[in-house]
Design a protein around this motif. Structure first.
Motif, PDB file in Angstrom:
ATOM      1  N   LEU A 357       0.882  -1.162   0.000  1.00  0.00           N
ATOM      2  CA  LEU A 357       0.000   0.000   0.000  1.00  0.00           C
ATOM      3  C   LEU A 357       0.915   1.204   0.000  1.00  0.00           C
ATOM      4  CD1 LEU A 357      -2.517  -1.253   2.700  1.00  0.00           C
ATOM      5  CD2 LEU A 357      -2.859  -1.196   0.236  1.00  0.00           C
ATOM      6  N   GLY A 358       0.885   1.970  -1.074  1.00  0.00           N
ATOM      7  CA  GLY A 358       1.921   2.970  -1.280  1.00  0.00           C
ATOM      8  C   GLY A 358       1.585   4.359  -0.774  1.00  0.00           C
ATOM      9  N   VAL A 359       2.564   5.223  -0.890  1.00  0.00           N
ATOM     10  CA  VAL A 359       2.409   6.634  -0.554  1.00  0.00           C
ATOM     11  C   VAL A 359       2.386   7.412  -1.865  1.00  0.00           C
ATOM     12  CG1 VAL A 359       3.422   8.604   0.657  1.00  0.00           C
ATOM     13  CG2 VAL A 359       3.656   6.292   1.605  1.00  0.00           C
ATOM     14  N   ILE A 360       1.345   8.214  -2.069  1.00  0.00           N
ATOM     15  CA  ILE A 360       1.185   8.970  -3.318  1.00  0.00           C
ATOM     16  C   ILE A 360       2.314   9.990  -3.466  1.00  0.00           C
ATOM     17  CG2 ILE A 360      -0.334  10.553  -4.587  1.00  0.00           C
ATOM     18  CD1 ILE A 360      -2.674   9.220  -3.004  1.00  0.00           C
ATOM     19  N   PHE A 361       2.785  10.125  -4.681  1.00  0.00           N
ATOM     20  CA  PHE A 361       3.866  11.049  -4.994  1.00  0.00           C
ATOM     21  C   PHE A 361       3.253  12.379  -5.427  1.00  0.00           C
ATOM     22  CE2 PHE A 361       7.600  12.235  -7.709  1.00  0.00           C
ATOM     23  CZ  PHE A 361       8.558  12.111  -6.721  1.00  0.00           C
ATOM     24  N   PRO A 362       3.219  13.401  -4.549  1.00  0.00           N
ATOM     25  CA  PRO A 362       2.544  14.645  -4.920  1.00  0.00           C
ATOM     26  C   PRO A 362       3.256  15.357  -6.070  1.00  0.00           C
ATOM     27  CG  PRO A 362       3.693  14.874  -2.800  1.00  0.00           C
ATOM     28  CD  PRO A 362       3.874  13.466  -3.250  1.00  0.00           C
ATOM     29  N   PRO A 363       2.509  16.055  -6.921  1.00  0.00           N
ATOM     30  CA  PRO A 363       1.078  16.361  -6.859  1.00  0.00           C
ATOM     31  C   PRO A 363       0.188  15.318  -7.544  1.00  0.00           C
ATOM     32  CG  PRO A 363       2.096  17.608  -8.635  1.00  0.00           C
ATOM     33  CD  PRO A 363       3.180  16.765  -8.020  1.00  0.00           C
ATOM     34  N   GLN A 364       0.722  14.096  -7.773  1.00  0.00           N
ATOM     35  CA  GLN A 364      -0.126  13.052  -8.347  1.00  0.00           C
ATOM     36  C   GLN A 364      -1.228  12.678  -7.360  1.00  0.00           C
ATOM     37  OE1 GLN A 364       2.474   9.787  -9.433  1.00  0.00           O
ATOM     38  NE2 GLN A 364       3.847  11.171 -10.541  1.00  0.00           N
ATOM     39  N   VAL A 365      -2.207  11.909  -7.850  1.00  0.00           N
ATOM     40  CA  VAL A 365      -3.355  11.602  -6.995  1.00  0.00           C
ATOM     41  C   VAL A 365      -3.581  10.107  -6.825  1.00  0.00           C
ATOM     42  CG1 VAL A 365      -4.505  13.766  -7.533  1.00  0.00           C
ATOM     43  CG2 VAL A 365      -4.941  11.772  -8.957  1.00  0.00           C
ATOM     44  N   ALA A 366      -2.688   9.295  -7.391  1.00  0.00           N
ATOM     45  CA  ALA A 366      -2.877   7.856  -7.227  1.00  0.00           C
ATOM     46  C   ALA A 366      -1.552   7.113  -7.353  1.00  0.00           C
ATOM     47  CB  ALA A 366      -3.845   7.323  -8.285  1.00  0.00           C
ATOM     48  N   LEU A 367      -1.470   6.008  -6.655  1.00  0.00           N
ATOM     49  CA  LEU A 367      -0.331   5.118  -6.776  1.00  0.00           C
ATOM     50  C   LEU A 367      -0.865   3.685  -6.797  1.00  0.00           C
ATOM     51  CD1 LEU A 367       3.118   5.175  -5.230  1.00  0.00           C
ATOM     52  CD2 LEU A 367       1.694   3.175  -4.750  1.00  0.00           C
ATOM     53  N   ILE A 368      -0.402   2.935  -7.775  1.00  0.00           N
ATOM     54  CA  ILE A 368      -0.852   1.556  -7.879  1.00  0.00           C
ATOM     55  C   ILE A 368       0.277   0.642  -7.426  1.00  0.00           C
ATOM     56  CG2 ILE A 368      -1.531  -0.242  -9.529  1.00  0.00           C
ATOM     57  CD1 ILE A 368      -2.965   2.195 -10.991  1.00  0.00           C
ATOM     58  N   GLY A 369      -0.036  -0.210  -6.487  1.00  0.00           N
ATOM     59  CA  GLY A 369       0.968  -1.118  -5.927  1.00  0.00           C
ATOM     60  C   GLY A 369       0.807  -2.508  -6.529  1.00  0.00           C
ATOM     61  N   VAL A 370       1.900  -3.084  -6.957  1.00  0.00           N
ATOM     62  CA  VAL A 370       1.856  -4.430  -7.534  1.00  0.00           C
ATOM     63  C   VAL A 370       2.667  -5.356  -6.630  1.00  0.00           C
ATOM     64  CG1 VAL A 370       2.375  -5.825  -9.562  1.00  0.00           C
ATOM     65  CG2 VAL A 370       1.711  -3.432  -9.846  1.00  0.00           C
ATOM     66  N   GLY A 371       1.997  -6.344  -6.097  1.00  0.00           N
ATOM     67  CA  GLY A 371       2.672  -7.275  -5.185  1.00  0.00           C
ATOM     68  C   GLY A 371       3.368  -8.395  -5.945  1.00  0.00           C
ATOM     69  N   ARG A 372       3.846  -9.343  -5.167  1.00  0.00           N
ATOM     70  CA  ARG A 372       4.556 -10.494  -5.721  1.00  0.00           C
ATOM     71  C   ARG A 372       3.586 -11.388  -6.490  1.00  0.00           C
ATOM     72  NH1 ARG A 372       5.760 -15.563  -2.934  1.00  0.00           N
ATOM     73  NH2 ARG A 372       4.390 -14.849  -1.279  1.00  0.00           N
ATOM     74  N   VAL A 373       4.013 -11.866  -7.640  1.00  0.00           N
ATOM     75  CA  VAL A 373       3.199 -12.841  -8.385  1.00  0.00           C
ATOM     76  C   VAL A 373       3.339 -14.170  -7.647  1.00  0.00           C
ATOM     77  CG1 VAL A 373       2.999 -14.083 -10.563  1.00  0.00           C
ATOM     78  CG2 VAL A 373       3.487 -11.634 -10.568  1.00  0.00           C
ATOM     79  N   ARG A 374       2.213 -14.731  -7.185  1.00  0.00           N
ATOM     80  CA  ARG A 374       2.331 -15.903  -6.309  1.00  0.00           C
ATOM     81  C   ARG A 374       1.191 -16.887  -6.520  1.00  0.00           C
ATOM     82  NH1 ARG A 374      -0.617 -12.019  -3.491  1.00  0.00           N
ATOM     83  NH2 ARG A 374      -1.899 -12.820  -1.779  1.00  0.00           N
ATOM     84  N   GLU A 375       1.388 -18.111  -6.065  1.00  0.00           N
ATOM     85  CA  GLU A 375       0.374 -19.141  -6.215  1.00  0.00           C
ATOM     86  C   GLU A 375      -0.461 -19.244  -4.942  1.00  0.00           C
ATOM     87  OE1 GLU A 375       1.721 -23.163  -7.085  1.00  0.00           O
ATOM     88  OE2 GLU A 375       0.951 -22.929  -9.123  1.00  0.00           O
ATOM     89  N   VAL A 376      -1.782 -19.275  -5.101  1.00  0.00           N
ATOM     90  CA  VAL A 376      -2.658 -19.396  -3.930  1.00  0.00           C
ATOM     91  C   VAL A 376      -3.779 -20.401  -4.225  1.00  0.00           C
ATOM     92  CG1 VAL A 376      -2.295 -17.020  -3.153  1.00  0.00           C
ATOM     93  CG2 VAL A 376      -4.172 -17.536  -4.726  1.00  0.00           C
ATOM     94  N   ALA A 377      -4.479 -20.791  -3.154  1.00  0.00           N
ATOM     95  CA  ALA A 377      -5.687 -21.600  -3.328  1.00  0.00           C
ATOM     96  C   ALA A 377      -6.825 -20.647  -3.669  1.00  0.00           C
ATOM     97  CB  ALA A 377      -5.991 -22.358  -2.037  1.00  0.00           C
ATOM     98  N   TRP A 378      -7.467 -20.876  -4.776  1.00  0.00           N
ATOM     99  CA  TRP A 378      -8.416 -19.911  -5.349  1.00  0.00           C
ATOM    100  C   TRP A 378      -9.748 -20.617  -5.558  1.00  0.00           C
ATOM    101  CZ3 TRP A 378      -7.584 -14.798  -6.512  1.00  0.00           C
ATOM    102  CH2 TRP A 378      -8.388 -14.172  -7.471  1.00  0.00           C
ATOM    103  N   VAL A 379     -10.811 -19.967  -5.213  1.00  0.00           N
ATOM    104  CA  VAL A 379     -12.119 -20.595  -5.407  1.00  0.00           C
ATOM    105  C   VAL A 379     -12.794 -20.015  -6.644  1.00  0.00           C
ATOM    106  CG1 VAL A 379     -14.365 -21.112  -4.384  1.00  0.00           C
ATOM    107  CG2 VAL A 379     -12.355 -20.876  -2.921  1.00  0.00           C
ATOM    108  N   GLU A 380     -13.166 -20.913  -7.551  1.00  0.00           N
ATOM    109  CA  GLU A 380     -13.857 -20.452  -8.742  1.00  0.00           C
ATOM    110  C   GLU A 380     -14.954 -21.463  -9.031  1.00  0.00           C
ATOM    111  OE1 GLU A 380     -11.024 -18.248 -11.594  1.00  0.00           O
ATOM    112  OE2 GLU A 380     -11.953 -19.791 -12.827  1.00  0.00           O
TER     113      GLU A 380
END
Lengths: 424, 82
Positions: A357-380
């Motif tokens: 969860l990032g800290v916005i770089f002013p004067p921008q208004v959004a920051l998108i955080g990309v985590g580690r690509v990982r394997e999980v148990a997923w329900v579909e």
């Protein structure tokens, strides 16, 4: 006439050093040309020019530290007639109080050969601009012998104070005295290696302080809100695997190229996350210039813009990313890359943590955080299965958008990543 | 094909070029090299690029899990170059 000033590469920069000039007076330059290398605490940055024109004057020597916003050169725009050079109150070299700035070529210190001097070609160029010549003579007079000596040594005599000749003209004795002083100054300095080591530590400390200033300002002024969404990469990875199978390593793509394309294309559809909040109002940007937060291996970080990111395909995005990482390490990011980001991506890499969860770089208004690509148990469809995912987060400015908008942005990124063939 | 030592030296040199500050001197050849040297996916891809260009060995993506340590990578390259 246009005055070129020391650029700012972010709210955290106060001054920069002109490490090297690539131009000299009389040179014709075109928009986009690299005219100088600026040394900052973030390393070396290539400075571009934004107009077509002819270089009139270099106002500072290579090696000078100059505050952001101070004039460093003047440019006569193409189509413009030579005009009188405006009086410069004091030349920045005098102002900087650094008389030890090396002014002549072939010295043994670790400075690059200064090119801002007026060598013979420059004199020729100046003489085609009569107004300029007059203006300079008004500032300082110099005897022909002294001028010849100065030019032989390759330094800008205009930076000297008044001389001891008639009407304050600089005479040969003044030049010689100046060189004597220079030499003793240089001998008195600490050995070069030790010096650069200390400088490196100082740079590290300065960068830490600069980051501290920016994130503190951000957290003080921007009411952040945070969202997080896990995104399945099954389709994206299948597409990628299929694509890479037939490619040699130099043409293979990384999953990041797809993720960045999806983010850029989604942001284009949600302009309230792409732009600047200044003077109490939000101004959306026309293009998505994706700021890529690059972790510097030696510590600290810098953000380099990927221009017009929404127009890129995974292949061109990959080329940009690769090129940028290589140049960031070698110190050849350009000024526009340092200045133009309209939004930032913070990516922890495929070995980092699950989410950020990032800290916005002013004067921008959004920051998108990309985590580690990982394997999980997923329900579909009521079935649990192993799936490779990425956790994508949004930190956004609540003065501009609400959580509902943010959720739609993340959802759009998710949708785009489920149809990777449409990103091309 | 080159012997093990030459190949190992070659790989370490390439890593140094890609990530100049990585501590290759103290790398345990049986540990995951990306973890040990903090190489990201881009660094790793660039390493495969130089292997492909300079040794003419093309390592497909499906084999990435066979080359996670320095020793594994050396063995792998030797095996397919033979």
């Amino acid at each position: 006439m246009k005055t070129i000033t020391m650029p700012s590469f972010g709210a955290d920069m106060e001054q920069g050093k002109v490490a090297e000039w690539n131009i000299k007076p009389g040179d014709t330059v075109h928009r986009g040309d690299i005219i100088a290398t600026i040394e900052t605490m973030k390393g070396l940055i290539d400075m571009e020019v934004f107009d077509d024109g002819i270089v009139e004057q270099l106002l500072v020597q290579a090696g000078s530290e100059v505050p952001v916003g101070e004039p460093i050169a003047t440019l006569r725009l193409l189509g413009e007639v030579a005009v009188e050079t405006p009086q410069i109150k004091t030349t920045p070299v005098e102002k900087s109080e650094k008389p030890s700035t090396p002014l002549y070529a072939n010295n043994e210190a670790d400075y690059t050969t200064p090119v801002s001097t007026p060598p013979s070609e420059t004199t020729a160029a100046i003489s085609t601009q009569p107004h300029l010549e007059t203006a300079q003579q008004a500032i300082s007079l110099i005897s022909p012998a002294a001028r010849y000596q100065a030019e032989q040594q390759g330094f800008d005599w205009r930076t000297l104070p008044m001389g001891t000749g008639p009407n304050g003209a600089i005479v040969l004795a003044d030049i010689q005295r100046y060189f004597q002083a220079e030499k003793s100054d240089l001998n008195a300095t600490t050995p070069v290696k030790k010096h650069t080591h200390i400088e490196h530590d100082e740079n590290e400390q300065k960068m830490r302080q600069a980051i501290a200033a920016v994130v503190s300002q951000s957290k003080r002024e921007i009411p952040h809100y945070y969202l997080n969404q896990d995104i399945s990469l099954t389709h994206a990875l299948q597409w990628l695997q299929h694509y890479n199978e037939t490619q040699p390593p130099e043409s293979r793509l990384l999953i990041n190229a797809l993720i960045y394309c999806a983010i850029a294309k989604a942001l284009q559809k949600f302009p309230t996350f792409n732009g600047f909040f200044q003077n109490n109002r939000f101004q959306p940007a026309e293009q998505v210039h994706l700021g890529n937060a690059i972790n510097l291996r030696q510590g600290g970080l810098m953000v380099a813009a990927i221009h017009n990111a929404a127009t890129l395909t995974p292949v061109t995005m990959m080329e940009k990313l690769k090129d940028q990482v290589i140049r960031a390490r070698e110190g050849h990011l350009t000024m526009s890359e340092m200045q133009d980001a309209t939004v930032t991506i913070s990516n922890l890499g495929d070995r980092g943590s699950d989410a950020i969860l990032g800290v916005i770089f002013p004067p921008q208004v959004a920051l998108i955080g990309v985590g580690r690509v990982r394997e999980v148990a997923w329900v579909e469809n009521h079935i649990i299965k192993p799936v490779t995912i990425v956790s994508m987060s949004l930190a956004a400015d609540h003065r501009v958008t609400d959580g509902h908008d943010g959720a739609r942005l993340l959802s759009k990124i998710n949708k785009l990543l489920q149809k990777p063939e449409q990103l091309t | 094909m080159k012997d093990k030592n030459t190949l190992t030296r070659f790989l370490l040199e390439q890593i140094q070029t890609i990530a100049p500050d990585s501590d290759t001197d103290n790398l345990d050849p049986d540990e995951d090299m990306r973890d040990e040297l903090d190489l990201d996916s881009m660094d790793f891809l660039r390493l495969l690029e130089s292997i492909s260009k300079q040794l003419s060995v093309n390592i497909p993506e499906v084999d990435y899990n066979k080359i996670t340590t320095l020793n594994n990578m050396v063995n792998y390259i030797q095996a397919i170059a033979r």
